[in-house]
Scaffold this active site. Sequence first.
Site: not given
Length: 250
Positions: A10-11, A166, A172, A233-234
């Site tokens: 979720w950063k 990654e 992102g 991520g996003g």
Amino acid sequence: MRKKIVVGNWKMNNTIAESIELATEIAEKVGTGIICCEVGIAPTFLALHEVGKVIEWSDIRLSAQNCHYENDGAFTGEVSARMLQSAGCSYVILGHSERRQFFGESSAIVNRKVKKALAEGLKVILCVGETLQEREAGITESVITGQVVEGLDGVSDISNVVIAYEPVWAIGTGKTATSAQAEEVHASIRATVAGLYDATAADHLRIQYGGSVKPSNAVELFSMPNIDGGLIGGASLNAEDFMAIIKAAC
Ligand code: PGA
């Protein structure tokens, strides 16, 4: 047969209340009895404890996004592996490219964190990845091999380690590595690990792909022989998309 693993990173997103809300929604969707893959979420440190309570009944594992390499002491602003254990974490993500890029984490520092987290009983997701310049210079394989070798230096048992490949240029950005590009690097990571440990350890090691994974590309990426799930991520900030990606791993 390796069990795939899908983890939502979720950063620096979501307040505590928002984290609880999203975790509740994801837990309702994932529920219990998911046997095809392991699922984790990595909220902000602040929300770990509360999110842990919300997902406790489900199959979702709690993960942190970072930790320090000491257990306690005068390290203002830091959080230790022991603290993460006490908050209910099973996993910790270490060496994410955003940590390396924006917070100056070298592979040597990442390695100290990996060893401490494992010693404290956490499972580690060790992130590696090349920049666009490195890919264009044709040195992807040596960069990744270096990060794997240094990250695992002095680690005798990798049964509690997951590696996340990654590519920095895919994080992102909406640009995903093609499944062939990712597979090539994943296979090379597995070969590196076979050399460092043995064929069995390499065969058991799960290697996630991360970098703009979405419901629309997850099936193809996860169908590659050396891709064992994803670090998301996003797309993990939306329960429906995250669930669709989990399903893609099944
Ligand atoms: P992204 O992030 O899915 O938003 O590209 C992946 C990651 O950094 O773990």
